[in-house]
Design an enzyme around this catalytic site. Structure first.
Site, mmCIF file in Angstrom:
data_model
loop_
_atom_site.group_PDB
_atom_site.id
_atom_site.type_symbol
_atom_site.label_atom_id
_atom_site.label_comp_id
_atom_site.label_asym_id
_atom_site.label_seq_id
_atom_site.Cartn_x
_atom_site.Cartn_y
_atom_site.Cartn_z
ATOM 1 N N ASP A 229 18.047 -15.475 -4.225
ATOM 2 C CA ASP A 229 17.012 -16.345 -3.171
ATOM 3 C C ASP A 229 18.207 -16.897 -2.338
ATOM 4 O O ASP A 229 19.382 -16.765 -2.403
ATOM 5 C CB ASP A 229 16.508 -17.535 -4.028
ATOM 6 N N SER A 230 17.845 -17.977 -1.648
ATOM 7 C CA SER A 230 18.638 -18.589 -0.545
ATOM 8 C C SER A 230 19.877 -19.123 -1.240
ATOM 9 O O SER A 230 20.847 -19.327 -0.675
ATOM 10 C CB SER A 230 17.927 -19.403 0.233
#
Length: 77
Positions: A33-34
């Site tokens: 994810d980010s």
């Protein structure tokens, strides 16, 4: 360079480094994810003593694209 990248990615994303290839996608294949990607970028910046501008991050979607990017910045194994 791929071997070192495997070590860094496996450590940062808690995954099996042996399965990482230049075609491996951070999001699709590794489920990053980010926040994971941010931490990975920080680790790469520390390891290779470079700065990766945030506007260039969206281009770096696979392990191979990061390796090519590092090469353009003068980084060799």
């Amino acid at each position: 360079m791929l071997e070192k990248m495997r070590e860094i990615i496996a450590e940062q994303l808690n995954c099996d480094g042996d399965s990482i290839t230049p075609e491996t996608s951070f999001k699709e294949d590794l489920g990053a994810d980010s926040l994971d990607l941010f931490e990975l970028v920080m680790a790469l910046e520390d390891e290779y003593s470079i700065e990766i501008p945030s506007e260039e991050l969206q281009e770096l979607t696979t392990v191979g694209s990061v390796i090519e990017y590092l090469k353009t910045k003068g980084v060799e194994e």
